[in-house]
Design a protein around this motif. Structure first.
Motif, mmCIF file in Angstrom:
data_model
loop_
_atom_site.group_PDB
_atom_site.id
_atom_site.type_symbol
_atom_site.label_atom_id
_atom_site.label_comp_id
_atom_site.label_asym_id
_atom_site.label_seq_id
_atom_site.Cartn_x
_atom_site.Cartn_y
_atom_site.Cartn_z
ATOM 1 N N ARG A 130 0.664 -1.090 -0.122
ATOM 2 C CA ARG A 130 -0.281 0.208 0.226
ATOM 3 C C ARG A 130 1.027 0.872 -0.043
ATOM 4 O O ARG A 130 1.748 0.853 0.856
ATOM 5 N N HIS A 131 1.315 2.125 -0.384
ATOM 6 C CA HIS A 131 1.225 3.491 -1.061
ATOM 7 C C HIS A 131 0.559 4.579 0.211
ATOM 8 O O HIS A 131 -0.932 4.446 0.864
ATOM 9 N N VAL A 132 1.153 4.382 1.389
ATOM 10 C CA VAL A 132 1.026 5.594 2.088
ATOM 11 C C VAL A 132 2.004 6.654 2.403
ATOM 12 O O VAL A 132 3.029 6.310 2.394
ATOM 13 N N ASN A 133 1.987 7.479 2.661
ATOM 14 C CA ASN A 133 1.986 9.249 2.733
ATOM 15 C C ASN A 133 1.807 9.689 4.295
ATOM 16 O O ASN A 133 1.240 10.505 4.766
ATOM 17 N N TRP A 134 3.745 9.569 4.757
ATOM 18 C CA TRP A 134 3.992 9.278 5.933
ATOM 19 C C TRP A 134 3.885 11.473 6.027
ATOM 20 O O TRP A 134 2.910 11.160 8.099
ATOM 21 N N ASN A 135 2.797 12.273 5.390
ATOM 22 C CA ASN A 135 3.178 13.207 5.604
ATOM 23 C C ASN A 135 2.031 13.571 5.907
ATOM 24 O O ASN A 135 0.914 14.482 6.723
ATOM 25 N N ASP A 136 0.890 12.624 5.679
ATOM 26 C CA ASP A 136 -0.815 12.168 5.745
ATOM 27 C C ASP A 136 -0.834 12.363 7.372
ATOM 28 O O ASP A 136 -1.586 12.484 7.720
ATOM 29 N N TYR A 137 -0.498 11.871 8.033
ATOM 30 C CA TYR A 137 -0.167 11.473 9.192
ATOM 31 C C TYR A 137 0.372 13.012 10.411
ATOM 32 O O TYR A 137 0.423 12.700 11.314
ATOM 33 N N LEU A 138 0.819 14.331 9.707
ATOM 34 C CA LEU A 138 1.164 15.207 10.411
ATOM 35 C C LEU A 138 0.054 15.717 11.416
ATOM 36 O O LEU A 138 0.007 16.223 12.437
ATOM 37 N N ASP A 139 -1.133 15.688 10.969
ATOM 38 C CA ASP A 139 -1.655 16.251 11.316
ATOM 39 C C ASP A 139 -3.246 15.395 11.763
ATOM 40 O O ASP A 139 -3.348 14.391 11.478
#
Length: 189
Positions: free
Chosen positions: A96-105
């Motif tokens: 799966r493609h996960v952008n860690w920056n999506d979890y900063l908020d």
């Protein structure tokens, strides 16, 4: 990834042995861990797998032979999907493609079917921004009571920030030696 993949394979031969080192005073650490407690029947997620995803590939091969996880997910590049298929593990390792920056908020909650019991990562921190993003991703993607297992270099920008953030988030750092300190280092039980 190579170090962590090698350790996963080595640990599979000692499924119930505590993999952690004793504390300085010789007492066992508060959070002991064994191969079985980390992988058997657990949902495993490898963060930052790069192009090879070696720890996930190792778990996939072990699962193919009736060993560990109930699911192995990898967050990585398109190259990993090709490697998973080329190694015949597409039924065992899900990319799966996960952008860690999506979890900063704090507003983006991960739903439970994407959470993992064990998170693996190796060589993912290159600066403070990576440290912050990795810590937040682990906080969001790890199931309550789960374990994050990573290989961290001794000296690199962002490592101190990562350790402080993980401590602040309530994680307990435990050293898992690269070489077994128990017995002869083989597969004794």
């Amino acid at each position: 990834g190579v170090i962590l993949a090698g350790r996963v394979c080595s640990w599979s031969g000692r499924p119930r042995e505590d993999l952690t080192e004793s504390d300085a005073d010789g007492s066992p650490p508060a959070a002991g861990a064994s191969f079985d407690s980390l992988f058997r029947g657990r949902r495993v997620l490898e963060l930052g797998a790069g192009a090879a995803a070696l720890p996930s590939m190792a778990l996939g091969r072990l699962a193919e032979n009736g060993l560990p996880a109930s699911g192995v997910d990898v967050t990585a590049s398109d190259g990993v999907e090709c490697n998973v298929r080329a190694n015949g593990l597409d039924g065992l390792v899900k990319v799966r493609h996960v952008n860690w920056n999506d979890y900063l908020d704090d507003g983006s909650a991960e739903d439970d079917r994407h959470k993992a019991d064990t998170i693996l990562f190796a060589d993912c921190i290159y600066n403070d921004d990576c440290a912050i993003a990795l810590c937040r991703a682990i906080e969001r993607l790890l199931s309550p009571g789960g374990c994050a297992l990573g290989v961290l270099p001794l000296f690199r920008a962002g490592i101190d920030v990562f350790r402080k953030l993980m401590d602040g988030a309530g994680f307990e750092a435990v050293n898992v030696p690269l070489v077994s300190t128990k017995g002869g280092g083989g597969g004794e039980e």
